[in-house]
Design a protein around this motif. Structure first.
Motif: not given
Length: 313
Positions: A97, A166, A179-180, A257, A262
């Motif tokens: 991740v 994520y 998502s990123i 994060e 995340l």
């Protein structure tokens, strides 16, 4: 070249040992506190002492570190004091991740910083001033503030990207990119701001050298001077900045994060630190340290390949 590689490898191992030992000493130095925290409120002195013996915290610190280091070499990072989960298993799900966000940000930082820095140095004038203002603004604003602003703009107002969560690449590549996107952009803006400024300065210094004026006097066109000669010599300080940027990206990932929820290394390190889960904290520190050392090692090799003077040092 081989000797330089061995020297760099030796320095990396030395840094690894120093960083991990200092962190280990800080984390495991208070064995009584760790055992007390693991047992919770109401634990008696006898039960705390027994827990210390059970966890091996009653032994000398150097003995504990030596055992931890030996276990690292065999792939055993221990188990969480609270959940009992293997640290390696927890890291195996968290590392992808964080790397999904940090690696694209690092690659784009290198490319965009070179483009902006070279353009500012060559064009000058308004373009140079625009890049400098952009660099100052991007450097001054923390990544988590940028992350919050991006969530309001692109996830709440326009609903283009998800605000949190994520999606793994093997589940849905499109949703993975979505998502990123915002977390990566949050880290990218500040990293590019610092990198572009350093590349601009290195390029200006290189373009002011005598050999560049000689090439111009011989009638060589500006394009080959910049891309075949000046950029190669300016690459060394730029690559150094990019390698140092890895540290800021990993540090920024800890906060980003949290903003985007995340399930990465940053979130794991914060949760582990809050619960005094020492083996898990040491696992995250180990991974962060290895990532930084690998990037610095590759950067030094690239600098030596581009600049013969660096190989002679």
């Amino acid at each position: 070249m081989l000797l330089n590689v061995l020297k760099q490898l030796g320095r990396s191992i030395a840094v690894f040992l120093v960083v991990t030992f200092v962190t280990f000493a800080l984390m495991y130095g208070n064995g009584w506190g760790i055992a007390s925290s693991a047992l919770g409120i109401g634990a008696t002195d006898e039960s705390i002492q027994a827990k210390m013996v059970q966890l091996g915290l009653d032994r000398p610190l150097l003995v504990q570190y030596g055992e931890w280091l030996f276990n690292v070499l065999t792939g055993d990072l221990g188990r969480s004091f609270y959940s009992g989960q293997e640290v390696t298993a927890a890291l195996a799900t968290r590392v992808p991740v964080t790397l999904s966000v940090v690696i694209p940000a690092l690659i784009l930082t290198a490319l965009i910083s070179v483009l902006l820095g070279v353009t500012a140095a060559v064009k000058g004038g308004t373009t140079d001033r625009f890049v400098q203002v952009l660099s100052v603004a991007g450097t001054a604003i923390p990544s988590f503030i940028i992350a919050i602003a991006l969530v309001f703009a692109f996830a709440i107002n326009w609903r283009i990207f998800p605000a949190t969560g994520y999606v793994p690449f093997d589940v849905d590549p499109t949703l993975w990119v979505l998502s990123i996107a915002l977390p990566m952009l949050s880290l990218l803006i500040g990293a590019v701001a610092g990198g572009a400024q350093q590349f601009r300065t290195a390029m200006l210094d290189t373009l002011g050298n005598d050999y560049v004026r000689t090439l111009r006097a011989r009638g060589m066109k500006e394009g080959p001077i910049i891309f075949q000669h000046a950029l190669r010599n300016a690459a060394a300080p730029g690559l150094t900045v990019v390698s140092l940027t890895t540290l800021s990206l990993l540090g920024g990932a800890v906060f980003v994060e949290q903003v985007f929820a995340l399930p990465g290394l940053g979130k794991l390190s914060v949760e582990s630190a809050k619960s005094s889960d020492v083996p898990m904290v040491m696992g995250t520190v180990l991974v962060f340290t290895l990532i930084v050392l690998i990037v610095n090692f590759a950067s030094d090799l690239a600098i030596q390949a581009l600049n013969p003077k660096a190989r002679a040092r």
